[in-house]
Design a protein around this motif. Sequence first.
Motif, mmCIF file in Angstrom:
data_model
loop_
_atom_site.group_PDB
_atom_site.id
_atom_site.type_symbol
_atom_site.label_atom_id
_atom_site.label_comp_id
_atom_site.label_asym_id
_atom_site.label_seq_id
_atom_site.Cartn_x
_atom_site.Cartn_y
_atom_site.Cartn_z
ATOM 1 N N UNK A 1 0.855 -0.973 -0.071
ATOM 2 C CA UNK A 1 0.082 -0.070 0.009
ATOM 3 C C UNK A 1 0.699 1.171 -0.090
ATOM 4 N N UNK A 2 0.740 2.246 -0.811
ATOM 5 C CA UNK A 2 1.373 3.461 -1.061
ATOM 6 C C UNK A 2 1.030 4.373 0.132
ATOM 7 N N UNK A 3 1.925 4.910 0.662
ATOM 8 C CA UNK A 3 1.786 6.007 1.835
ATOM 9 C C UNK A 3 1.529 7.419 1.253
ATOM 10 N N UNK A 4 0.622 8.185 1.561
ATOM 11 C CA UNK A 4 0.341 9.330 1.173
ATOM 12 C C UNK A 4 0.233 10.406 2.421
ATOM 13 N N UNK A 5 0.691 11.514 2.022
ATOM 14 C CA UNK A 5 0.393 12.768 3.095
ATOM 15 C C UNK A 5 -0.873 13.267 3.089
ATOM 16 N N UNK A 6 -1.516 13.192 4.000
ATOM 17 C CA UNK A 6 -3.000 13.935 4.025
ATOM 18 C C UNK A 6 -2.921 14.635 5.273
ATOM 19 N N UNK A 7 -4.226 15.295 5.438
ATOM 20 C CA UNK A 7 -4.607 15.843 6.724
ATOM 21 C C UNK A 7 -5.270 14.690 7.632
ATOM 22 N N UNK A 8 -5.016 14.838 8.977
ATOM 23 C CA UNK A 8 -5.765 14.064 9.820
ATOM 24 C C UNK A 8 -7.065 14.611 10.253
ATOM 25 N N UNK A 9 -7.896 13.582 10.319
ATOM 26 C CA UNK A 9 -9.222 14.061 10.841
ATOM 27 C C UNK A 9 -9.382 13.568 12.449
ATOM 28 N N UNK A 10 -8.573 12.903 12.730
ATOM 29 C CA UNK A 10 -8.589 12.263 14.033
ATOM 30 C C UNK A 10 -7.570 13.239 14.928
ATOM 31 N N UNK A 11 -6.438 13.471 14.414
ATOM 32 C CA UNK A 11 -5.521 14.177 15.385
ATOM 33 C C UNK A 11 -5.397 15.640 14.618
ATOM 34 N N UNK A 12 -6.069 16.519 15.188
ATOM 35 C CA UNK A 12 -6.310 17.859 14.464
ATOM 36 C C UNK A 12 -6.577 18.992 15.473
ATOM 37 N N UNK A 13 -5.991 20.023 15.466
ATOM 38 C CA UNK A 13 -6.452 21.111 16.246
ATOM 39 C C UNK A 13 -6.898 22.278 15.503
ATOM 40 N N UNK A 14 -6.138 22.466 14.301
ATOM 41 C CA UNK A 14 -7.069 23.615 13.523
ATOM 42 C C UNK A 14 -7.341 22.697 11.976
ATOM 43 N N UNK A 15 -6.141 22.614 11.251
ATOM 44 C CA UNK A 15 -6.461 21.914 9.804
ATOM 45 C C UNK A 15 -6.042 20.390 9.899
ATOM 46 N N UNK A 16 -5.531 19.920 10.871
ATOM 47 C CA UNK A 16 -5.104 18.627 10.536
ATOM 48 C C UNK A 16 -3.804 18.508 9.838
ATOM 49 N N UNK A 17 -3.026 19.510 9.491
ATOM 50 C CA UNK A 17 -1.910 19.278 8.924
ATOM 51 C C UNK A 17 -0.593 18.717 9.694
ATOM 52 N N UNK A 18 -0.473 19.119 10.864
ATOM 53 C CA UNK A 18 0.827 18.280 11.849
ATOM 54 C C UNK A 18 0.392 16.998 12.103
ATOM 55 N N UNK A 19 -0.941 16.608 12.327
ATOM 56 C CA UNK A 19 -1.411 15.300 12.707
ATOM 57 C C UNK A 19 -1.074 14.519 11.369
ATOM 58 N N UNK A 20 -1.305 14.844 10.307
ATOM 59 C CA UNK A 20 -1.232 14.224 8.883
ATOM 60 C C UNK A 20 0.404 14.179 8.943
ATOM 61 N N UNK A 21 1.032 15.062 8.896
ATOM 62 C CA UNK A 21 2.454 14.835 9.011
ATOM 63 C C UNK A 21 3.020 13.824 9.787
ATOM 64 N N UNK A 22 2.850 13.907 11.074
ATOM 65 C CA UNK A 22 3.024 12.949 12.393
ATOM 66 C C UNK A 22 2.886 11.665 11.796
#
Length: 60
Positions: A1-22
Amino acid sequence: MEKKLTKSKKDRYLLGVCGGIANYFGVDSRLIRIIFVFTPASILFYLLLGYFLHEDNNLY
């Protein structure tokens, strides 16, 4: 399965960018948030990523 950088819906404060990167790199999201706070021009980068990244469809 290919890994993709996405915004997180579960681990977010504002937009979910940091959670997605993590999730992508397998690190704690608090570390990514600290890096964003102390990095110059990070607000612009955060907003650009928030606009261009897709939402994460996995809620596991």
